[in-house]
Design an enzyme around this catalytic site. Structure first.
Site, short mmCIF file in Angstrom:
data_model
loop_
_atom_site.label_atom_id
_atom_site.label_comp_id
_atom_site.label_asym_id
_atom_site.label_seq_id
_atom_site.Cartn_x
_atom_site.Cartn_y
_atom_site.Cartn_z
N SER A 108 -1.70 6.93 7.47
CA SER A 108 -3.27 7.01 7.16
C SER A 108 -3.45 8.42 5.96
CB SER A 108 -4.30 6.14 7.52
OG SER A 108 -4.32 7.27 9.16
N ASN B 263 -1.47 8.22 2.50
CA ASN B 263 -1.67 7.68 1.93
C ASN B 263 -2.90 6.61 1.55
OD1 ASN B 263 1.36 7.60 1.16
ND2 ASN B 263 1.43 6.65 4.01
N TYR B 264 -4.15 6.99 2.51
CA TYR B 264 -5.28 6.64 2.90
C TYR B 264 -6.06 6.59 2.59
CZ TYR B 264 -2.69 2.20 3.33
OH TYR B 264 -1.53 1.08 2.81
N LEU B 265 -6.64 8.61 2.97
CA LEU B 265 -7.27 9.32 2.70
C LEU B 265 -7.55 10.18 1.77
CD1 LEU B 265 -7.47 9.91 7.04
CD2 LEU B 265 -8.68 7.86 5.28
N SER C 227 -10.81 5.84 3.51
CA SER C 227 -11.52 6.77 2.97
C SER C 227 -13.15 6.49 3.17
CB SER C 227 -11.41 6.86 1.83
OG SER C 227 -9.56 7.36 1.22
#
Length: 503
Positions: free
Chosen positions: A457, A460-462, A333
DNA sequence: TTGTAGACTTGGAAAAATATTG
DNA sequence: CAATATTTTTCCAAGTCTACAA
């Protein structure tokens, strides 16, 4: 299935045949003794025909099919949670088939059996009427556990793991958990400096555990490696993460390509995706790794005193809820936020801004090693795009000469008609230029994205609030970066985020 | 203290749906 | 309109991490 590469693999064929023979009658077992002699082409053709037949359906028939499917979703695809109607993510249980697995999976080819009602546990509230099992059957169990989120579950026969029916990502429940995840990652932001100081200090610790933990953390933080739980040998493909790295997975170079202290990583990670990277590290880390590798065999663990439980226990003492994977979320992030700031200009047009957004997203995907096989049609589609660009260039040249001509005409005639003509031609030139630019940006984007998978990403990640804020700041409509499903999943962020949000 | 079952997130491929093109 | 290209959805495997039992 027959035309797939895995049907040629020895392990797959052996596992399949062994399980198939278990399903045979005594008679069949007597006759069918050698897979090599079995000809499945008729069966294969039968399935192919079925697919073809469905494709060949008329417009009306296809619509009927669609309506029928929608009815099923309406009936079974929703549940009531705290008196809110919520979409279920996977309301159909998994059909029988042959287990594939990824990479060199020792169980590939095994028979995944059909699930019976007798295998299924229903989880609903006490007050609710549980769904009736199919006639003549009963559920394995009906329970009322409100400490978990699943609605139904069963145990799968190949790995013995439990499978669940759970809510859709757009549900309130999942949204809240998602928000919590990013809040934990933001909390890490506020103490990451002292945590980094801590593990850098631990690199010199007297205790071997602390040193190994420090180096592992250095990797996890710098390279966004996964924690790396230990796995049971022979049950799954041989893959590793940080804590389970073996000596054979790294090569040390005192000097490489002009850099000192370079660690070369080469291992298979989650889903047997290869991680290959050459990373210059600080001297202390380099020396420690050398030490860890001393008098070990290639197959030995690099961090022999460390495991994920130990690592996470330490992390949770540094910050509540801190685990190894929080670093991945945090670094993903924060990288997006930095890259967006670095790459986008307020004065760019939307197409340029979108290329920058994708590039920022790409930087994260590369960090997290999210790779994909290049699409089969990649070269073709790239060539198509380039020829479209050439065509558009020609069109632009033509539009420009027409504009010149119109301008000349206006000078000689000087009437309202010719003025109108110039305006019209100028607009055509502008339109053409915009389209050309857009296509060129698209070509660049596609080329850079050949082997990169952005989806994971993004999903799930940002932290979606970074993207929402960016859209607001840059006057980019949210639909340009999130499709309908993604907007539903990130509704919580779209609703609450202001332009000044900072991760 | 250690091992494991259980619950949940993360992951890319493939299928299906939709958009574009000839 | 059919064929093809692109995007979206589905699928289900494979991770992470916690809780609980021995």
């Amino acid at each position: 299935m027959l035309d797939h590469e895995y049907t040629t693999k020895k392990v797959f064929r052996e596992n399949f045949f062994k399980d198939w023979r278990k399903e045979m009658t005594r008679q069949e077992r007597l006759v069918i003794t050698d897979l090599e002699k079995c000809d499945f082409r008729e069966l294969h053709a039968f399935h192919k025909d079925k697919v073809e037949a469905r494709k060949a359906l008329s417009k009306e028939e296809k619509q009927d099919q669609k309506d029928a499917n929608q009815k099923i979703v309406d009936k079974y695809g929703y549940c009531l949670l705290d008196s809110h109607r919520e979409r279920i993510g996977n309301f159909k249980l998994e059909p029988p088939g042959l287990f594939r697995g990824r990479g060199e999976h020792p169980k590939q080819g095994m028979l995944k059996k059909r699930i019976q009602p007798e295998d299924v546990i229903i989880n609903c509230s006490k007050e609710a009427t549980p769904p009736a099992p199919p006639a003549g059957h009963h559920w394995k169990e009906v329970r009322h556990d409100n400490t978990v989120t699943w609605l139904a579950s069963w145990t799968e026969n190949v790995q013995g793991s439990i499978k669940y029916i759970m809510l859709n990502a757009n549900s309130k429940l999942k949204g809240e958990k998602d928000w919590e995840k990013y809040e934990v990652a933001r909390k890490l932001k506020s103490c990451v400096d002292s945590i980094r100081d801590g593990y850098l200090r631990d690199l010199k610790s007297k205790q071997m555990v602390a040193r190994q933990r420090a180096v592992a953390l250095y990797f996890i933080d710098k390279l966004a490696l996964r924690a790396g739980n230990e796995k049971e040998e022979g049950e799954t493909a041989d893959t590793v993460g940080c804590c389970s790295l073996r000596v054979e997975h790294i090569t040390l170079h005192d000097e490489l390509d002009g850099s000192e202290c370079v660690v070369e990583f080469d291992f298979l990670g989650k889903d047997s995706i290869r991680y290959y990277n050459k990373v210059p590290v600080i001297k202390k880390v380099f020396k420690n790794i050398k030490l860890f590798m001393e008098s070990k065999d290639p197959g030995d663990e690099l961090f022999d005193r460390l495991n994920t439980a130990l690592l996470n226990k330490h992390l949770s003492s540094l910050m509540p809820d801190l685990t190894a994977k929080v670093f991945r979320t945090y670094n993903a992030s924060i990288t997006l936020q930095q890259q967006l700031r670095q790459l986008t200009n307020k004065s760019d047009n939307v197409a340029e801004k979108l290329l920058s957004y994708n590039r920022a997203n790409r930087a994260v995907a590369i960090l997290c090693n999210h790779q994909r096989a290049p699409p089969k049609t990649f070269e073709q589609s790239m060539a198509n795009l380039h020829s479209k660009i050439v065509a558009r260039k020609e069109q632009l040249a033509l539009a420009k000469t027409e504009l010149k001509l119109a301008k000349k005409e206006m000078k000689t005639k000087d009437g309202p008609d010719s003025k109108l003509m110039v305006d019209r031609k100028a607009a055509a030139v502008k339109r053409c230029e915009d389209q050309l630019l857009k296509m060129e940006l698209q070509a660049t984007d596609r080329e850079e994205n050949k082997q990169i998978a952005l989806g994971t990403s993004k999903l799930n990640y940002l932290d979606p609030r970074i993207s929402v804020a960016w859209c607001k700041n840059m006057d980019v409509p949210i639909e340009k970066i999130y499709n309908k499903t993604q907007r539903e999943k990130f509704a919580w962020a779209i609703d609450m985020t202001e332009a000044d949000f900072e991760f």
